[in-house]
Design a protein around this motif. Structure first.
Motif, PDB file in Angstrom:
ATOM      1  N   GLU A   1       0.822  -1.211   0.000  1.00  0.00           N
ATOM      2  CA  GLU A   1       0.000   0.000   0.000  1.00  0.00           C
ATOM      3  C   GLU A   1       0.857   1.262   0.000  1.00  0.00           C
ATOM      4  O   GLU A   1       0.590   2.206  -0.741  1.00  0.00           O
ATOM      5  N   THR A   2       1.907   1.277   0.794  1.00  0.00           N
ATOM      6  CA  THR A   2       2.808   2.433   0.845  1.00  0.00           C
ATOM      7  C   THR A   2       3.584   2.570  -0.456  1.00  0.00           C
ATOM      8  O   THR A   2       3.780   3.677  -0.959  1.00  0.00           O
ATOM      9  N   ILE A   3       4.003   1.453  -1.016  1.00  0.00           N
ATOM     10  CA  ILE A   3       4.747   1.479  -2.276  1.00  0.00           C
ATOM     11  C   ILE A   3       3.879   2.057  -3.386  1.00  0.00           C
ATOM     12  O   ILE A   3       4.300   2.955  -4.120  1.00  0.00           O
ATOM     13  N   ILE A   4       2.648   1.565  -3.498  1.00  0.00           N
ATOM     14  CA  ILE A   4       1.743   2.039  -4.549  1.00  0.00           C
ATOM     15  C   ILE A   4       1.373   3.504  -4.329  1.00  0.00           C
ATOM     16  O   ILE A   4       1.345   4.296  -5.278  1.00  0.00           O
ATOM     17  N   ALA A   5       1.122   3.898  -3.091  1.00  0.00           N
ATOM     18  CA  ALA A   5       0.779   5.303  -2.803  1.00  0.00           C
ATOM     19  C   ALA A   5       1.934   6.231  -3.173  1.00  0.00           C
ATOM     20  O   ALA A   5       1.726   7.299  -3.756  1.00  0.00           O
ATOM     21  N   THR A   6       3.151   5.827  -2.868  1.00  0.00           N
ATOM     22  CA  THR A   6       4.327   6.644  -3.194  1.00  0.00           C
ATOM     23  C   THR A   6       4.536   6.719  -4.697  1.00  0.00           C
ATOM     24  O   THR A   6       4.787   7.797  -5.252  1.00  0.00           O
ATOM     25  N   ALA A   7       4.417   5.577  -5.386  1.00  0.00           N
ATOM     26  CA  ALA A   7       4.576   5.560  -6.847  1.00  0.00           C
ATOM     27  C   ALA A   7       3.492   6.396  -7.522  1.00  0.00           C
ATOM     28  O   ALA A   7       3.759   7.105  -8.496  1.00  0.00           O
ATOM     29  N   THR A   8       2.279   6.333  -7.002  1.00  0.00           N
ATOM     30  CA  THR A   8       1.183   7.134  -7.558  1.00  0.00           C
ATOM     31  C   THR A   8       1.473   8.619  -7.403  1.00  0.00           C
ATOM     32  O   THR A   8       1.271   9.405  -8.333  1.00  0.00           O
ATOM     33  N   ALA A   9       1.963   9.025  -6.239  1.00  0.00           N
ATOM     34  CA  ALA A   9       2.300  10.437  -6.017  1.00  0.00           C
ATOM     35  C   ALA A   9       3.416  10.881  -6.964  1.00  0.00           C
ATOM     36  O   ALA A   9       3.363  11.987  -7.515  1.00  0.00           O
ATOM     37  N   LEU A  10       4.405  10.030  -7.189  1.00  0.00           N
ATOM     38  CA  LEU A  10       5.475  10.357  -8.131  1.00  0.00           C
ATOM     39  C   LEU A  10       4.913  10.511  -9.541  1.00  0.00           C
ATOM     40  O   LEU A  10       5.281  11.437 -10.268  1.00  0.00           O
ATOM     41  N   PHE A  11       4.013   9.610  -9.929  1.00  0.00           N
ATOM     42  CA  PHE A  11       3.425   9.677 -11.266  1.00  0.00           C
ATOM     43  C   PHE A  11       2.589  10.938 -11.444  1.00  0.00           C
ATOM     44  O   PHE A  11       2.676  11.610 -12.472  1.00  0.00           O
ATOM     45  N   GLU A  12       1.802  11.274 -10.452  1.00  0.00           N
ATOM     46  CA  GLU A  12       0.929  12.448 -10.553  1.00  0.00           C
ATOM     47  C   GLU A  12       1.712  13.755 -10.641  1.00  0.00           C
ATOM     48  O   GLU A  12       1.196  14.754 -11.131  1.00  0.00           O
ATOM     49  N   ALA A  13       2.963  13.754 -10.210  1.00  0.00           N
ATOM     50  CA  ALA A  13       3.792  14.957 -10.268  1.00  0.00           C
ATOM     51  C   ALA A  13       4.440  15.167 -11.646  1.00  0.00           C
ATOM     52  O   ALA A  13       5.004  16.222 -11.906  1.00  0.00           O
ATOM     53  N   VAL A  14       4.326  14.178 -12.525  1.00  0.00           N
ATOM     54  CA  VAL A  14       4.924  14.266 -13.860  1.00  0.00           C
ATOM     55  C   VAL A  14       3.947  14.967 -14.805  1.00  0.00           C
ATOM     56  O   VAL A  14       2.775  14.629 -14.860  1.00  0.00           O
ATOM     57  N   GLU A  15       4.464  15.946 -15.558  1.00  0.00           N
ATOM     58  CA  GLU A  15       3.649  16.610 -16.574  1.00  0.00           C
ATOM     59  C   GLU A  15       3.688  15.772 -17.842  1.00  0.00           C
ATOM     60  O   GLU A  15       4.733  15.668 -18.487  1.00  0.00           O
ATOM     61  N   LEU A  16       2.544  15.204 -18.194  1.00  0.00           N
ATOM     62  CA  LEU A  16       2.497  14.307 -19.346  1.00  0.00           C
ATOM     63  C   LEU A  16       2.285  15.045 -20.664  1.00  0.00           C
ATOM     64  O   LEU A  16       2.730  14.595 -21.709  1.00  0.00           O
ATOM     65  N   LYS A  17       1.581  16.162 -20.642  1.00  0.00           N
ATOM     66  CA  LYS A  17       1.339  16.967 -21.849  1.00  0.00           C
ATOM     67  C   LYS A  17       0.850  16.106 -23.015  1.00  0.00           C
ATOM     68  O   LYS A  17       1.367  16.190 -24.127  1.00  0.00           O
ATOM     69  N   SER A  18      -0.116  15.246 -22.761  1.00  0.00           N
ATOM     70  CA  SER A  18      -0.742  14.386 -23.773  1.00  0.00           C
ATOM     71  C   SER A  18       0.243  13.443 -24.458  1.00  0.00           C
ATOM     72  O   SER A  18       0.032  13.032 -25.595  1.00  0.00           O
ATOM     73  N   ARG A  19       1.323  13.093 -23.801  1.00  0.00           N
ATOM     74  CA  ARG A  19       2.290  12.153 -24.355  1.00  0.00           C
ATOM     75  C   ARG A  19       1.815  10.734 -24.101  1.00  0.00           C
ATOM     76  O   ARG A  19       1.228  10.442 -23.069  1.00  0.00           O
ATOM     77  N   SER A  20       2.084   9.860 -25.039  1.00  0.00           N
ATOM     78  CA  SER A  20       1.716   8.461 -24.844  1.00  0.00           C
ATOM     79  C   SER A  20       2.813   7.758 -24.039  1.00  0.00           C
ATOM     80  O   SER A  20       4.001   8.041 -24.186  1.00  0.00           O
ATOM     81  N   ILE A  21       2.383   6.866 -23.192  1.00  0.00           N
ATOM     82  CA  ILE A  21       3.300   6.098 -22.343  1.00  0.00           C
ATOM     83  C   ILE A  21       3.322   4.668 -22.854  1.00  0.00           C
ATOM     84  O   ILE A  21       2.284   4.061 -23.086  1.00  0.00           O
ATOM     85  N   ARG A  22       4.528   4.128 -23.020  1.00  0.00           N
ATOM     86  CA  ARG A  22       4.625   2.747 -23.481  1.00  0.00           C
ATOM     87  C   ARG A  22       5.070   1.803 -22.369  1.00  0.00           C
ATOM     88  O   ARG A  22       4.911   0.591 -22.493  1.00  0.00           O
ATOM     89  N   LEU A  23       5.616   2.325 -21.273  1.00  0.00           N
ATOM     90  CA  LEU A  23       6.037   1.457 -20.180  1.00  0.00           C
ATOM     91  C   LEU A  23       6.074   2.235 -18.877  1.00  0.00           C
ATOM     92  O   LEU A  23       6.538   3.381 -18.839  1.00  0.00           O
ATOM     93  N   LEU A  24       5.580   1.607 -17.820  1.00  0.00           N
ATOM     94  CA  LEU A  24       5.722   2.130 -16.455  1.00  0.00           C
ATOM     95  C   LEU A  24       6.385   1.039 -15.628  1.00  0.00           C
ATOM     96  O   LEU A  24       6.032  -0.130 -15.745  1.00  0.00           O
TER      97      LEU A  24
END
Length: 101
Positions: free
Chosen positions: A45-68
Motif C-alpha cells: 500500500e505504501t509502495i503504490i501510494a508513493t509511486a502514484t504520487a510520483l506519477f501524478e507529479a509528472v507533466e504528461l502533456k498528452s504524451r503516450s506512455i509505453r512502459l511504467l
C-alpha cells in the motif's frame, strides 16, 4: 496482483527506503522519479501510494506512455545493488485512470 507482490516482498524479507518510478514514452524518451523514505517499508500500500504520487507529479502533456515500472531499492538487508522489480499490472482487473486535463 497485490497479494502476489506482497508475498514476494515477504519471501525475500525485502524492505526498502527508495521507491523508483520509470516512465518510457512513445517517442522512446524515458524519465525516472524516485523518493527515499525516512523508514524502511515493505507493504504494498505504501509502495503504490508513493509511486502514484510520483506519477501524478509528472507533466504528461498528452504524451503516450509505453512502459511504467516501479522498483524498491535501498534495501534493509544491506544488499544495496539488489533491486526488486514489482509488477505494475496483472489480470486482476485493476484499472488505472490518468487525467491529462
Amino acid at each position: 496482483m497485490f497479494t502476489t507482490t506482497q508475498q514476494r516482498l515477504e519471501q525475500h524479507q525485502a524492505r526498502g527506503r527508495t521507491i523508483t518510478l520509470k516512465i518510457k514514452f512513445g517517442d522512446y524518451q524515458q524519465i525516472t522519479r524516485s523518493k527515499t523514505l525516512p523508514d524502511y517499508i515493505g507493504d504494498i500500500e505504501t509502495i503504490i501510494a508513493t509511486a502514484t504520487a510520483l506519477f501524478e507529479a509528472v507533466e504528461l502533456k498528452s504524451r503516450s506512455i509505453r512502459l511504467l515500472g516501479i522498483s524498491l531499492s535501498n534495501l534493509e538487508n544491506g544488499k544495496q545493488t539488489q533491486v526488486i522489480q514489482l509488477p505494475l499490472f496483472s489480470s486482476s482487473g485493476i484499472i488505472f485512470s490518468f487525467n491529462n486535463g
